[in-house]
Design a protein around this motif. Structure first.
Motif, mmCIF file in Angstrom:
data_model
loop_
_atom_site.group_PDB
_atom_site.id
_atom_site.type_symbol
_atom_site.label_atom_id
_atom_site.label_comp_id
_atom_site.label_asym_id
_atom_site.label_seq_id
_atom_site.Cartn_x
_atom_site.Cartn_y
_atom_site.Cartn_z
ATOM 1 N N ASP A 32 0.830 -1.201 0.000
ATOM 2 C CA ASP A 32 0.000 0.000 0.000
ATOM 3 C C ASP A 32 0.867 1.255 0.000
ATOM 4 O O ASP A 32 0.596 2.228 -0.721
ATOM 5 N N GLN A 33 1.925 1.219 0.827
ATOM 6 C CA GLN A 33 2.831 2.363 0.870
ATOM 7 C C GLN A 33 3.584 2.518 -0.448
ATOM 8 O O GLN A 33 3.880 3.622 -0.893
ATOM 9 N N PHE A 34 3.868 1.370 -1.074
ATOM 10 C CA PHE A 34 4.562 1.384 -2.352
ATOM 11 C C PHE A 34 3.709 2.082 -3.411
ATOM 12 O O PHE A 34 4.219 2.839 -4.244
ATOM 13 N N LYS A 35 2.412 1.847 -3.360
ATOM 14 C CA LYS A 35 1.517 2.513 -4.310
ATOM 15 C C LYS A 35 1.515 4.023 -4.078
ATOM 16 O O LYS A 35 1.493 4.812 -5.038
ATOM 17 N N VAL A 36 1.533 4.430 -2.797
ATOM 18 C CA VAL A 36 1.574 5.862 -2.486
ATOM 19 C C VAL A 36 2.817 6.497 -3.098
ATOM 20 O O VAL A 36 2.769 7.572 -3.711
#
Length: 739
Positions: free
Chosen positions: A525-529
């Motif tokens: 999820d953080q990677f998508k951000v």
């Protein structure tokens, strides 16, 4: 980001307009800083002592150049971290109404990446190469070891990490693999020819698959500047002023690149501190900063000696530590900060006593109002803090030990990145291999068969669709093909491409990482951000390789790490500062390291202590144990590090904490872990109450006395023949000799 900076690079840059009012005045800089910032043309070396405002000087130098009518596009700022470059450009932008946003600024590797993609065709390098990180490089080394018959059952061969260290070390240290083996790994001399064979195949593998590792970026940039007169002239004319931060940390390749880029004008400012050169293990060459005046004849030398960080007593000690250095630019740090207390040298009985003292002192500091986040404990090597970590945990201190995995070093992130790397470079076999092995029933042999069909085609994604899969994995293969066809379509945002890849990968991800996929999902999820903040996929993939984010900086952070005590190696602490600093383990054999040979290695250890001490603003504690336990569990007497023995003892106060008087002590706050009851003032085993100072006997270790109660159901005993041991009272049979 620097993605836009090379648009129309062939055309002369516009001359900037001069601001109405100068931001660079003697009122905002001290005399030495002002002299450096307002230097005219020609080379200049700025020796910037610790805490002397080197960043401020570079910021105002950029502002000054722009005020003089120099186009921002004509300025190149080279740093060692992207964060440093961004901070400097932001601050300079505030002084120049945003003009500095057009300055080219970044790390050596990121700059090399941009220049090679734009000018690499001069030396037959295409613009669509893929950058691989250290993990990928080691994976290739492993594949080559197997294919060359150097690994397998019953075969003894150095690990991929060792082989990669030698290949990379030879490049960064401008040395040969053979010399490095004899200097650092003499027990591996029988493999020297094999190392060269692997290095040759590794080089060819990267060429065949359009890959570059970090070292290649510098190697090929230098090759470009040496072999292409057109590119060299164009780039030297483009970058009329070159600024380099932390020049003492450059290796020979980086120094050569700076010299080649400046060959048309020599307008180079390098800023650094010879006394803080501590990265030779990475290839940093201390002599680059020492040789600068020879390599750039007529270079002006300016010394920044006013320190804005530490009190005078701390600076007096640090000046004395570095004064005995064999080679240096002589300078004396001073400060206008008044008051301050002398550094304290704490002589502890042993490492356990050292840890106890530090824990008690931190407690005192905390009670006196010093935030935990303003206290740091520094050490030479990571394992030196183990006893302290146990002690701090027992006192319920919240601490953060610096270091750890980067987000993009995690297996699940590498899995996802492989899809995006295929979009950028469809012939990236390393990424194809990772993607194919995610399919159930597909092993290395099948993956290699598929890869063989993609090797020489014009469109690997299209070619994959024509491959006939086995019935057992046919449906998965169809899903993969369908996703890839959509993924490579032009006109999509990185965020859209993430959603496509994640839609395919998620069920695979949950199967592979069944035990902890919810935690790993937060990383994704953080990677998508992160990914959604980019306008194009190429830049995102490049940045994840060149400047991978920390797990701690991108994952969920429920706690405020600024309120945690910091434990850190000295190398990781460089550039940081705290109100109170403890430097531990200052015993000969540990500091300097026992393997440090006289000469440059010994001198780098001296500089390491200098860096550690200059991290402190208000209070500095230096601790060393009289006794240490060796790797083979022997107790040895330790001497104080020679770096402190050779300075005047009047520069620090010496304290040797007295043993507590015999009697019951409370070893830990809180509750007894084993009994679930509040901790008592002493520890009981059957009928015996154990107290500090009590003389005891053990069937194997012999006679000794109890020096501490380090935890529930545990005692620390100093045995006459075997030194300090921590024993668990549920297992150790101790006989009380006297109280």
């Amino acid at each position: 980001m620097q993605r836009h900076l090379f648009n129309d690079i062939e055309t002369p840059p516009e001359i900037g307009s001069e601001p109405a009012e100068s931001a660079v005045t003697p009122e905002v800089l001290n005399p030495a800083q002002y002299t450096a910032a307002t230097h005219g043309d020609g080379p200049i070396l700025v020796i910037a002592g610790a805490g002397s405002g080197k960043t401020r000087t570079l910021v105002y130098r950029m502002a000054y150049l722009i005020e003089q009518g120099i186009a921002p596009e004509s300025i190149l700022l080279l740093t060692f971290t992207r964060r440093a470059a961004q901070e400097m450009l932001h601050r300079a932008g505030e002084l120049t109404s945003g003009s500095c946003r057009r300055v080219m600024g970044g790390t050596f590797h990121a700059t090399a990446n941009i220049l090679l993609r734009r000018f690499g065709h001069h030396i037959d390098i295409g613009s669509n190469f893929t950058i691989i990180d250290r993990g990928d490089a080691e994976g290739i080394i492993n594949l080559l070891k197997s294919s060359l018959g150097m690994a397998g059952a019953g075969k003894r061969f150095p690990s991929k990490r060792v082989v990669m260290n030698l290949i990379s070390g030879a490049i960064n240290k401008a040395n040969s693999i053979e010399n490095l083996v004899y200097q650092e790994q003499i027990h591996l001399t029988e493999f020297i020819n094999d190392f060269y064979t692997i290095a040759d195949h590794y080089r060819q593998f990267k060429l065949d698959h359009g890959l570059m590792d970090y070292d290649d970026l510098l190697v090929f940039l230098k090759k470009l500047l040496v072999e292409s007169e057109e590119a060299r002239t164009q780039l030297s004319d483009r970058f009329q002023y070159i600024l380099v931060d932390e020049y003492q940390d450059t290796n020979q390749l980086q120094a050569d690149i700076v010299r080649l880029l400046a060959h048309r004008h020599n307008n180079v400012m390098v800023v650094g501190d010879d006394a803080q050169s501590i990265y030779s293990f990475r290839g940093a060459d201390f002599y680059n900063i020492m040789r600068f005046p020879e390599q750039f004849p007529g270079a002006k030398i300016v010394k920044l000696e006013e320190n804005y960080r530490s009190t005078e007593p701390i600076l007096q000690l640090t000046n004395a530590v570095i004064a005995s250095a064999e080679q240096k630019f002589t300078k004396t740090l001073f400060t206008s900060i008044t008051g301050g207390v002398r550094p304290q040298l704490i002589i502890a009985t042993n490492e356990a006593a050292e840890a106890r003292f530090i824990a008690k002192e931190i407690k005192k500091l905390q009670e006196a109002g010093t935030p935990l986040g303003e206290i740091a404990v520094l050490f030479r090597s990571g394992f030196h803090s183990y006893k302290l970590e146990i002690e701090l945990s027992g006192h319920n201190f919240d601490f953060d030990k610096r270091g750890g995995l980067k987000l993009t070093e995690s297996a699940h992130i590498k899995d996802l990145l492989a899809f995006f790397r295929i979009v950028i470079n469809p012939w990236d076999n390393l990424s194809w291999n990772r993607i194919l092995l995610q399919l159930e029933k597909v092993g290395p042999k099948t993956a290699n068969k598929i890869l063989a069909t993609l090797r020489d085609v014009d469109d690997p994604v299209q070619a994959l669709a024509s491959y006939r899969p086995a019935a057992a994995w046919k449906e998965q293969f169809k899903r993969l093909n369908a996703m890839l066809v959509k993924l490579v379509q032009p006109g999509q945002s990185p965020s859209d491409q993430f959603d496509l890849a994640m839609g395919y990968y998620e069920p695979i991800f949950e199967k592979i990482y069944y035990d902890d996929y919810p935690k790993r999902r937060r990383d994704l999820d953080q990677f998508k951000v992160l990914m959604s903040g980019y306008g194009d996929l190429q830049s995102f993939v490049d940045d994840t390789a060149l400047d991978p984010p920390d797990v701690s900086s991108t994952g969920e952070q429920p706690e405020d790490t600024s309120e945690k005590l910091i434990l850190s190696t000295i190398h990781s602490a460089k550039g940081l500062e705290w109100d109170t600093v403890f430097v531990i383990g200052l015993a000969e054999g540990r500091f300097p390291h026992q393997n440090a040979v006289p000469g440059e290695q010994f001198e780098e250890e001296r500089r390491l202590l200098y860096v550690a001490c200059t991290r402190a603003r208000k209070q500095l504690f230096l601790t060393y144990p009289r006794e240490m336990t060796t790797a083979d569990r022997k107790t040895i007497r330790a001497n104080l590090t020679p770096f402190l023995r050779e300075v005047s003892s009047g520069l620090y106060n010496t304290k040797e904490p007295a043993r507590s008087a015999p009697g019951p002590i409370s070893s830990r706050p809180g509750r007894d872990e084993n009994m679930g009851l509040p901790s008592s003032d002493c520890k009981k085993s059957a009928r015996v109450t154990y107290k500090e100072g009590m003389k005891v006997s053990h069937a194997f270790f012999g006679c000794g006395h109890i020096v501490a109660i380090p935890g529930p159901r545990r005692v620390e005993v100093h045995f006459d023949r075997h030194g300090p041991k921590i024993l668990h009272l549920d297992y150790a049979k101790l006989e009380v000799l006297s109280e």
